[in-house]
Design a protein around this motif. Structure first.
Motif, mmCIF file in Angstrom:
data_model
loop_
_atom_site.group_PDB
_atom_site.id
_atom_site.type_symbol
_atom_site.label_atom_id
_atom_site.label_comp_id
_atom_site.label_asym_id
_atom_site.label_seq_id
_atom_site.Cartn_x
_atom_site.Cartn_y
_atom_site.Cartn_z
ATOM 1 N N LEU A 198 36.641 -0.616 36.379
ATOM 2 C CA LEU A 198 35.175 -1.063 36.258
ATOM 3 C C LEU A 198 34.927 -2.410 36.395
ATOM 4 C CD1 LEU A 198 32.483 1.161 34.638
ATOM 5 C CD2 LEU A 198 33.272 1.476 36.554
ATOM 6 N N ILE A 227 27.873 -6.907 43.351
ATOM 7 C CA ILE A 227 28.312 -5.922 43.385
ATOM 8 C C ILE A 227 29.721 -5.566 43.828
ATOM 9 C CG2 ILE A 227 27.746 -3.281 42.916
ATOM 10 C CD1 ILE A 227 24.660 -4.050 42.977
ATOM 11 N N ARG A 228 30.921 -4.608 42.908
ATOM 12 C CA ARG A 228 32.004 -4.749 43.477
ATOM 13 C C ARG A 228 32.351 -3.549 42.835
ATOM 14 N NH1 ARG A 228 37.541 -7.192 43.561
ATOM 15 N NH2 ARG A 228 38.545 -5.325 44.304
ATOM 16 N N GLN A 229 31.797 -2.375 43.171
ATOM 17 C CA GLN A 229 32.749 -1.011 42.782
ATOM 18 C C GLN A 229 33.594 -0.696 41.992
ATOM 19 O OE1 GLN A 229 31.983 1.685 46.208
ATOM 20 N NE2 GLN A 229 30.576 0.966 46.903
ATOM 21 N N ALA A 230 33.652 0.851 41.223
ATOM 22 C CA ALA A 230 34.433 0.893 40.707
ATOM 23 C C ALA A 230 36.287 1.094 41.080
ATOM 24 C CB ALA A 230 34.361 2.266 40.131
#
Length: 159
Positions: A60, A10-13
């Motif tokens: 995103l 999971i990579r954040q905005a």
């Protein structure tokens, strides 16, 4: 270890700054100094805006991939003050379409490609169309041809 049982990445905005503008794909500099090329700009259907160089954007990552970003929001350096309940559509040149509680205000020249129909008065700084029509309808014609109106159009005060 089974690769299908790994926790998803999971990579954040990210927030970035536009470095190269365009209609479809932009170049964005992330706050960490990461330069990302060909980032597509996604906007709400029915709305399109040109994001100027140095505008801030929110990106995103699609499928959690670091090089697969899309821009979902942006703002430029133009500061627009709003009153409660107002909505403003504006561009980087300062032209505004302001929707307030009881009126729409446009702060530039207006071109209309079609008909305009008003249920109220149409006026300018000198008077209303109804006042001009009244002056025109009451002017007289003498034996020597058309006489000028007895009252000059625009002699009324609007509002």
């Amino acid at each position: 270890m089974n690769p299908f049982k790994q926790a998803p990445v999971i990579r954040q905005a990210l927030i970035g700054t536009i470095k190269r503008t365009g209609n479809k794909a932009l170049q964005v500099l992330g706050l960490s100094g990461e330069l990302v090329d060909d980032v597509p700009l996604y906007q709400q259907a029915g709305f399109a805006a040109w994001l100027p160089k140095d505008a801030e954007v929110v990106m995103l990552p699609m499928s959690g991939r670091a090089r697969n970003f899309v821009i979902v929001a942006g703002r430029d350096a133009v500061a627009v003050e709003l009153s409660e309940g107002e909505t403003v559509v504006y561009n980087q040149h300062g032209v505004e379409l302001r929707l307030s509680k009881d009126k729409v205000k446009i702060n530039t020249d207006l071109e209309v490609d079609g008909n305009i129909k008003a249920t109220g008065d149409v006026s300018d700084k000198l008077g209303t169309m109804n006042q001009m029509r009244t002056v025109y309808n009451t002017h007289g014609h003498g034996n020597m041809g058309a006489a000028p109106p007895a009252t000059k159009m625009g002699a009324y005060n609007a509002f």
